[in-house]
Motif scaffolding. Structure first.
Motif, PDB file in Angstrom:
ATOM      1  N   ALA B 115      21.280  20.865 -39.447  1.00  0.00           N
ATOM      2  CA  ALA B 115      20.992  19.514 -38.941  1.00  0.00           C
ATOM      3  C   ALA B 115      20.840  18.545 -40.114  1.00  0.00           C
ATOM      4  O   ALA B 115      21.374  17.423 -40.087  1.00  0.00           O
ATOM      5  CB  ALA B 115      19.731  19.521 -38.083  1.00  0.00           C
ATOM      6  N   ASN B 116      20.129  18.964 -41.150  1.00  0.00           N
ATOM      7  CA  ASN B 116      20.006  18.093 -42.320  1.00  0.00           C
ATOM      8  C   ASN B 116      21.311  18.027 -43.108  1.00  0.00           C
ATOM      9  O   ASN B 116      21.735  16.950 -43.538  1.00  0.00           O
ATOM     10  CB  ASN B 116      18.867  18.573 -43.222  1.00  0.00           C
ATOM     11  CG  ASN B 116      17.523  18.020 -42.764  1.00  0.00           C
ATOM     12  OD1 ASN B 116      17.450  16.975 -42.110  1.00  0.00           O
ATOM     13  ND2 ASN B 116      16.447  18.719 -43.083  1.00  0.00           N
ATOM     14  N   LEU B 117      21.956  19.166 -43.293  1.00  0.00           N
ATOM     15  CA  LEU B 117      23.231  19.164 -44.022  1.00  0.00           C
ATOM     16  C   LEU B 117      24.242  18.251 -43.331  1.00  0.00           C
ATOM     17  O   LEU B 117      24.894  17.416 -43.961  1.00  0.00           O
ATOM     18  CB  LEU B 117      23.788  20.589 -44.048  1.00  0.00           C
ATOM     19  CG  LEU B 117      23.940  21.244 -45.407  1.00  0.00           C
ATOM     20  CD1 LEU B 117      22.583  21.430 -46.047  1.00  0.00           C
ATOM     21  CD2 LEU B 117      24.645  22.581 -45.302  1.00  0.00           C
ATOM     22  N   GLY B 118      24.348  18.430 -42.009  1.00  0.00           N
ATOM     23  CA  GLY B 118      25.373  17.702 -41.254  1.00  0.00           C
ATOM     24  C   GLY B 118      25.074  16.226 -41.125  1.00  0.00           C
ATOM     25  O   GLY B 118      25.981  15.390 -41.210  1.00  0.00           O
ATOM     26  N   THR B 119      23.796  15.892 -40.931  1.00  0.00           N
ATOM     27  CA  THR B 119      23.444  14.477 -40.780  1.00  0.00           C
ATOM     28  C   THR B 119      23.571  13.735 -42.104  1.00  0.00           C
ATOM     29  O   THR B 119      24.189  12.667 -42.191  1.00  0.00           O
ATOM     30  CB  THR B 119      22.001  14.344 -40.237  1.00  0.00           C
ATOM     31  OG1 THR B 119      21.900  15.062 -39.001  1.00  0.00           O
ATOM     32  CG2 THR B 119      21.650  12.896 -40.007  1.00  0.00           C
ATOM     33  N   ILE B 120      22.985  14.302 -43.143  1.00  0.00           N
ATOM     34  CA  ILE B 120      22.997  13.603 -44.444  1.00  0.00           C
ATOM     35  C   ILE B 120      24.422  13.463 -44.968  1.00  0.00           C
ATOM     36  O   ILE B 120      24.846  12.379 -45.385  1.00  0.00           O
ATOM     37  CB  ILE B 120      22.104  14.350 -45.460  1.00  0.00           C
ATOM     38  CG1 ILE B 120      20.641  14.330 -45.002  1.00  0.00           C
ATOM     39  CG2 ILE B 120      22.233  13.722 -46.852  1.00  0.00           C
ATOM     40  CD1 ILE B 120      19.725  15.286 -45.751  1.00  0.00           C
ATOM     41  N   SER B 121      25.183  14.570 -44.905  1.00  0.00           N
ATOM     42  CA  SER B 121      26.551  14.496 -45.461  1.00  0.00           C
ATOM     43  C   SER B 121      27.456  13.650 -44.578  1.00  0.00           C
ATOM     44  O   SER B 121      28.514  13.188 -45.033  1.00  0.00           O
ATOM     45  CB  SER B 121      27.130  15.902 -45.636  1.00  0.00           C
ATOM     46  OG  SER B 121      27.256  16.533 -44.375  1.00  0.00           O
ATOM     47  N   GLY B 122      27.057  13.427 -43.330  1.00  0.00           N
ATOM     48  CA  GLY B 122      27.834  12.530 -42.475  1.00  0.00           C
ATOM     49  C   GLY B 122      27.489  11.065 -42.701  1.00  0.00           C
ATOM     50  O   GLY B 122      28.327  10.186 -42.519  1.00  0.00           O
ATOM     51  N   LEU B 123      26.245  10.807 -43.101  1.00  0.00           N
ATOM     52  CA  LEU B 123      25.799   9.411 -43.261  1.00  0.00           C
ATOM     53  C   LEU B 123      26.164   8.813 -44.617  1.00  0.00           C
ATOM     54  O   LEU B 123      26.391   7.613 -44.725  1.00  0.00           O
ATOM     55  CB  LEU B 123      24.276   9.324 -43.073  1.00  0.00           C
ATOM     56  CG  LEU B 123      23.748   9.543 -41.652  1.00  0.00           C
ATOM     57  CD1 LEU B 123      22.223   9.572 -41.640  1.00  0.00           C
ATOM     58  CD2 LEU B 123      24.266   8.438 -40.726  1.00  0.00           C
TER      59      LEU B 123
END
Lengths: 84, 397
Positions: B115-123
């Motif tokens: 969740a953190n990997l995907g959200t941060i790297s998406g933002l």
């Protein structure tokens, strides 16, 4: 930035690294931060925060991926300071 | 030194710190009896190292929901949502999280880490900046690294230091993501969210708050620090995990920004992994319902937290600044921490051992996680045992 600035950064980092690692060994520009000083990742990151404050600059920690020696760390700080 | 020799060197360093085969990390747990007890070797131990804050691991509603989901949809989805499709449960859980946080959008991830990997790297991406608390969880650091954005740290929970670093960014604040956590996993302290929000608004940044340890724990309905502080609408993105208060595995991100939906198409940790299994989703949905109406569980949890925090404080231990479900005794050396950890296990109490560099400021931690299912007698026994061991630890260098 002049060479004296480069020397100032070198001196500051050598002093702080010596204090952080409690080593009596001579720290030179070619000293490897990991294999020779055994500095752990958190100590290095905290040192970067200190350097940021000393020179009022931002040093992205991802830039440390290319840093292995004291000279490479000084080069990085010098480059960012010169551009600021 | 070749690749394998490098690993051998790291293993030797670990063995030097943990002699005689002490298995403090990844300890074998032979049987789990309840939310508070298990068997380690031939010992029946009290569990105080599990992050099971609401004590719901054996909640009948969750177990039944998981059973029914397996019967109806099988054991796994065998692929990603992008390729294999989104099951009814995935979509229902996302709606329920959006409703819980009164947000427009929600994405469920396979783990809290992702969740953190995907959200941060998406933002954020190369050329952008992330400003993170120095004590951030590894999933936040790894998400930042994956993104390629410039990573700047501020001193833990120090808003003066944070502002100094924001000021230095100049025009780059426009593309800066600030990241903080509701409750920090090592010392159990809470982010100064009101001050962080103030700075975020003053500098025009985006704020992401990770409520991994505060979901279910803080706020009237358990939303986390956003609810406790009344700042839900001020935080741009909230991430969290299912593996603590919700007693399963997975993670989520919620937001009112419509752009969150786009992450489904650009976020590798969302796209290139198998989606959560039907049983996982079903038990999480049941647990979320229990969490929302679980004010009695939160009251019991906080009574237990206060009881243990007071006992350890009175015994002389150095603790984090706030009582809470994470209570860490801070000791000076890894040897002291290891001795305390071993002695607690000898007294049939399982806690977490945290050694440098994972522990802040070069210290070592013996970390307890309290839960709502612990009884008053269990907490008293743990407090008394810590007190009995204090002099042994203090005299050990």
């Amino acid at each position: 930035m002049t060479d004296s600035n480069y020397d100032e950064i070198m001196q500051l980092l050598c002093d702080r690294l010596s204090s952080l690692t409690n080593t009596n060994a001579q720290i030179s520009p070619e000293t490897n931060l990991i294999s020779q000083l055994s500095i752990d990742s958190i100590k290095l990151l905290n040192l970067i925060m200190e350097v940021e404050d000393t020179f009022d600059i931002s040093i992205p920690i991802n830039a440390l991926a290319d840093v292995q020696t004291v000279r490479e760390l000084v080069d990085l700080v010098h480059k960012i300071k010169s551009a600021s | 030194m070749n690749l394998l020799e490098k690993i051998d060197a790291a293993a030797a360093a670990r063995k030097a710190l943990l002699p005689n085969g002490v298995g403090a990390f990844g300890i074998p747990i032979e049987e789990v009896y309840s939310a508070t007890e298990a068997r380690i070797g031939d010992r029946r131990v009290l569990l105080l190292g599990t992050n099971n804050y609401l004590g719901l691991t054996f909640a009948p509603e969750c177990i039944q929901a998981a059973h029914e989901a397996i019967d109806k949809e099988g054991t796994g989805t065998t692929g990603s949502r992008m390729a294999n499709g989104s099951y009814f449960g995935h979509r229902a859980l996302e709606k329920e999280f959006a409703d819980f946080y009164q947000c427009n959008s929600s994405i469920v991830f396979t783990t809290g880490y992702q969740a953190n990997l995907g959200t941060i790297s998406g933002l954020v991406g190369p050329g952008d900046t992330v400003l993170i608390d120095g004590d951030s969880h590894a999933s936040i650091y790894d998400g930042c690294i994956l993104s390629g954005a410039d990573i700047i740290r501020f001193k833990h929970n120090d808003v003066t230091d944070m502002e100094k670093r924001l000021r230095r960014l100049g025009d780059r604040v426009e593309t800066t993501l600030i990241i903080a956590e509701g409750i920090y996993s090592m010392l159990g302290d809470q982010a100064p969210l009101a001050e962080i929000v103030k700075l975020k608004n003053a500098y025009g940044c985006i704020l992401l708050l990770d409520e991994a340890h505060s979901l279910g724990v803080l706020g009237e309905t358990g939303q986390g620090l956003v609810e406790k502080t009344g700042l839900l609408q001020e935080v741009d993105f909230i991430t969290g995990t299912f593996s603590k208060s919700l007693c399963s595995i997975g993670g989520f991100c919620v937001s009112n920004h419509p752009q969150l939906e786009q992450l489904r198409y650009i976020s590798h940790p969302y796209i290139f992994t198998a989606s959560p299994s039907p049983a996982t989703i079903a038990s999480t949905r049941a647990a979320l319902e229990l969490l929302r109406k679980g004010s009695h569980l939160r009251k019991q949890l906080w009574d237990n937290c206060t009881q243990l925090y007071s006992a350890l404080k009175e015994a002389g231990y150095v603790l984090g600044p706030d009582p809470g479900p994470v209570i860490a005794a801070v000791v000076d050396t890894p040897q002291q921490a290891l001795l305390l950890w071993q002695q607690l296990l000898e007294h049939n109490i399982y806690v977490n051992l945290i050694l440098p560099p994972a522990a802040p400021e070069g210290k070592s931690l013996v970390r307890c996680s309290v839960n709502a299912a612990h009884t008053e007698d269990q907490i008293r026994y743990v407090g008394d045992t810590f007190a009995k061991l204090y002099s042994v630890i203090s005299s050990h260098s």
